[in-house]
Design a protein around this motif. Sequence first.
Motif, PDB file in Angstrom:
ATOM      1  N   LYS A 125      26.545 -68.158 -33.666  1.00 55.53           N
ATOM      2  CA  LYS A 125      25.953 -66.945 -33.324  1.00 55.53           C
ATOM      3  C   LYS A 125      24.234 -66.974 -33.295  1.00 55.53           C
ATOM      4  O   LYS A 125      23.661 -68.145 -33.612  1.00 55.53           O
ATOM      5  N   ASP A 126      23.193 -65.758 -32.608  1.00 57.58           N
ATOM      6  CA  ASP A 126      22.331 -66.254 -33.056  1.00 57.58           C
ATOM      7  C   ASP A 126      21.284 -64.860 -33.175  1.00 57.58           C
ATOM      8  O   ASP A 126      21.147 -64.708 -31.235  1.00 57.58           O
ATOM      9  N   LEU A 127      21.602 -63.975 -33.771  1.00 54.67           N
ATOM     10  CA  LEU A 127      21.642 -62.442 -33.983  1.00 54.67           C
ATOM     11  C   LEU A 127      20.038 -61.704 -33.017  1.00 54.67           C
ATOM     12  O   LEU A 127      20.204 -60.811 -32.473  1.00 54.67           O
ATOM     13  N   GLU A 128      18.709 -63.014 -33.435  1.00 60.26           N
ATOM     14  CA  GLU A 128      17.677 -62.546 -32.406  1.00 60.26           C
ATOM     15  C   GLU A 128      18.126 -62.701 -30.518  1.00 60.26           C
ATOM     16  O   GLU A 128      17.169 -62.560 -30.463  1.00 60.26           O
ATOM     17  N   LYS A 129      18.293 -63.268 -30.379  1.00 62.66           N
ATOM     18  CA  LYS A 129      19.146 -63.209 -29.290  1.00 62.66           C
ATOM     19  C   LYS A 129      20.179 -62.304 -28.701  1.00 62.66           C
ATOM     20  O   LYS A 129      20.782 -61.841 -27.551  1.00 62.66           O
ATOM     21  N   GLY A 130      20.308 -61.687 -29.615  1.00 63.68           N
ATOM     22  CA  GLY A 130      21.240 -60.541 -29.020  1.00 63.68           C
ATOM     23  C   GLY A 130      22.698 -60.295 -29.780  1.00 63.68           C
ATOM     24  O   GLY A 130      22.546 -61.338 -30.181  1.00 63.68           O
ATOM     25  N   PHE A 131      23.599 -59.514 -29.874  1.00 63.85           N
ATOM     26  CA  PHE A 131      24.132 -59.215 -30.871  1.00 63.85           C
ATOM     27  C   PHE A 131      25.624 -60.065 -30.045  1.00 63.85           C
ATOM     28  O   PHE A 131      26.547 -60.752 -30.132  1.00 63.85           O
ATOM     29  N   ASP A 132      25.597 -60.145 -28.421  1.00 60.60           N
ATOM     30  CA  ASP A 132      26.744 -60.488 -27.994  1.00 60.60           C
ATOM     31  C   ASP A 132      26.636 -62.445 -27.574  1.00 60.60           C
ATOM     32  O   ASP A 132      27.239 -63.429 -26.520  1.00 60.60           O
ATOM     33  N   TYR A 133      24.715 -62.359 -28.187  1.00 61.64           N
ATOM     34  CA  TYR A 133      24.956 -63.832 -27.302  1.00 61.64           C
ATOM     35  C   TYR A 133      25.792 -65.437 -28.105  1.00 61.64           C
ATOM     36  O   TYR A 133      26.132 -64.928 -29.862  1.00 61.64           O
ATOM     37  N   ARG A 134      26.048 -66.228 -27.833  1.00 63.23           N
ATOM     38  CA  ARG A 134      26.405 -67.376 -28.063  1.00 63.23           C
ATOM     39  C   ARG A 134      25.754 -69.057 -27.949  1.00 63.23           C
ATOM     40  O   ARG A 134      25.923 -68.773 -26.562  1.00 63.23           O
ATOM     41  N   ARG A 135      25.968 -69.697 -28.892  1.00 60.89           N
ATOM     42  CA  ARG A 135      25.594 -71.440 -28.128  1.00 60.89           C
ATOM     43  C   ARG A 135      26.565 -71.844 -28.488  1.00 60.89           C
ATOM     44  O   ARG A 135      27.174 -71.999 -30.032  1.00 60.89           O
ATOM     45  N   ILE A 136      27.231 -72.380 -27.440  1.00 64.27           N
ATOM     46  CA  ILE A 136      28.059 -73.080 -27.172  1.00 64.27           C
ATOM     47  C   ILE A 136      27.911 -74.839 -27.674  1.00 64.27           C
ATOM     48  O   ILE A 136      27.543 -75.064 -26.256  1.00 64.27           O
ATOM     49  N   ARG A 137      28.286 -75.263 -28.706  1.00 65.98           N
ATOM     50  CA  ARG A 137      27.793 -76.812 -28.514  1.00 65.98           C
ATOM     51  C   ARG A 137      28.916 -78.052 -28.239  1.00 65.98           C
ATOM     52  O   ARG A 137      30.338 -77.456 -28.358  1.00 65.98           O
ATOM     53  N   ILE A 138      29.032 -78.282 -26.837  1.00 62.54           N
ATOM     54  CA  ILE A 138      29.900 -79.536 -27.030  1.00 62.54           C
ATOM     55  C   ILE A 138      29.628 -80.979 -26.837  1.00 62.54           C
ATOM     56  O   ILE A 138      29.236 -81.070 -26.101  1.00 62.54           O
ATOM     57  N   GLU A 139      30.426 -81.434 -27.782  1.00 58.76           N
ATOM     58  CA  GLU A 139      29.847 -83.132 -27.608  1.00 58.76           C
ATOM     59  C   GLU A 139      30.774 -83.939 -27.777  1.00 58.76           C
ATOM     60  O   GLU A 139      32.697 -83.917 -28.557  1.00 58.76           O
ATOM     61  N   GLY A 140      30.764 -85.063 -26.780  1.00 59.71           N
ATOM     62  CA  GLY A 140      32.003 -86.337 -26.706  1.00 59.71           C
ATOM     63  C   GLY A 140      32.590 -85.807 -24.845  1.00 59.71           C
ATOM     64  O   GLY A 140      33.266 -86.359 -23.922  1.00 59.71           O
ATOM     65  N   MET A 141      31.842 -84.503 -24.457  1.00 62.22           N
ATOM     66  CA  MET A 141      31.942 -84.915 -23.050  1.00 62.22           C
ATOM     67  C   MET A 141      30.583 -84.289 -21.918  1.00 62.22           C
ATOM     68  O   MET A 141      29.727 -83.388 -22.613  1.00 62.22           O
ATOM     69  N   GLU A 142      30.615 -84.821 -21.296  1.00 63.52           N
ATOM     70  CA  GLU A 142      29.349 -84.616 -20.503  1.00 63.52           C
ATOM     71  C   GLU A 142      28.636 -83.696 -19.542  1.00 63.52           C
ATOM     72  O   GLU A 142      27.939 -83.186 -19.306  1.00 63.52           O
ATOM     73  N   GLU A 143      29.325 -82.813 -19.238  1.00 62.41           N
ATOM     74  CA  GLU A 143      29.279 -81.472 -17.904  1.00 62.41           C
ATOM     75  C   GLU A 143      30.816 -81.176 -18.141  1.00 62.41           C
ATOM     76  O   GLU A 143      31.691 -81.588 -18.547  1.00 62.41           O
TER      77      GLU A 143
END
Length: 144
Positions: A125-143
């Motif tokens: 989460k990043d609450l500065e960007k809003g309650f429903d905002y999520r950052r999904i980090r995927i490592e090991g996959m290009e696209e």
Amino acid sequence: MIIETKNARETYEVGEKIGRKARPGQVYTLMGDLGVGKTVFTQGVANGLGITEPVSSPTFTIIQEYEEGRLPFYHFDVYRIGCIEEMDEIGYEDYFYGNGICLIEWANLIEEIIPEDAISITIEKDLEKGFDYRRIRIEGMEEL
Ligand code: ADP
Ligand code: MG
């Protein structure tokens, strides 16, 4: 790769795309705090694999198996694991190195046995960007 989502639906759809693309034998690790969207994401993966039965958290069983999709789907939640030997007891190698798809929640607790080519997914989460905002980090996959 980093994907930002604005609501649960979008996170579900990221999971869905991964489920559609998943190849036999792929292992995914899934990390993130409680309530961040791990179950939402996992439900998307299951749907992308063609699984229609409801997917919840296997918190009391370590592993939940789904056989009705395009590929077998093994959903692990190792949050309550006491020691790595418990993974031996359930025969984890047959799952991790078999032809199904493994998705492992709290994989950091069993780091020493996670295959090197596992794809790592972290949701934050990043609450500065809003309650429903999520950052999904995927490592090991290009696209997606
Ligand atoms: P976890 O399994 O990580 O504990 P859940 O998937 O059970 O989390 O719950 C995530 C909650 O957050 C749900 O109630 C969902 O509707 C809500 N939510 C709000 N925004 C998002 C988003 N962008 N992605 C995923 N879930 C979101
Ligand atoms: Mg959950």
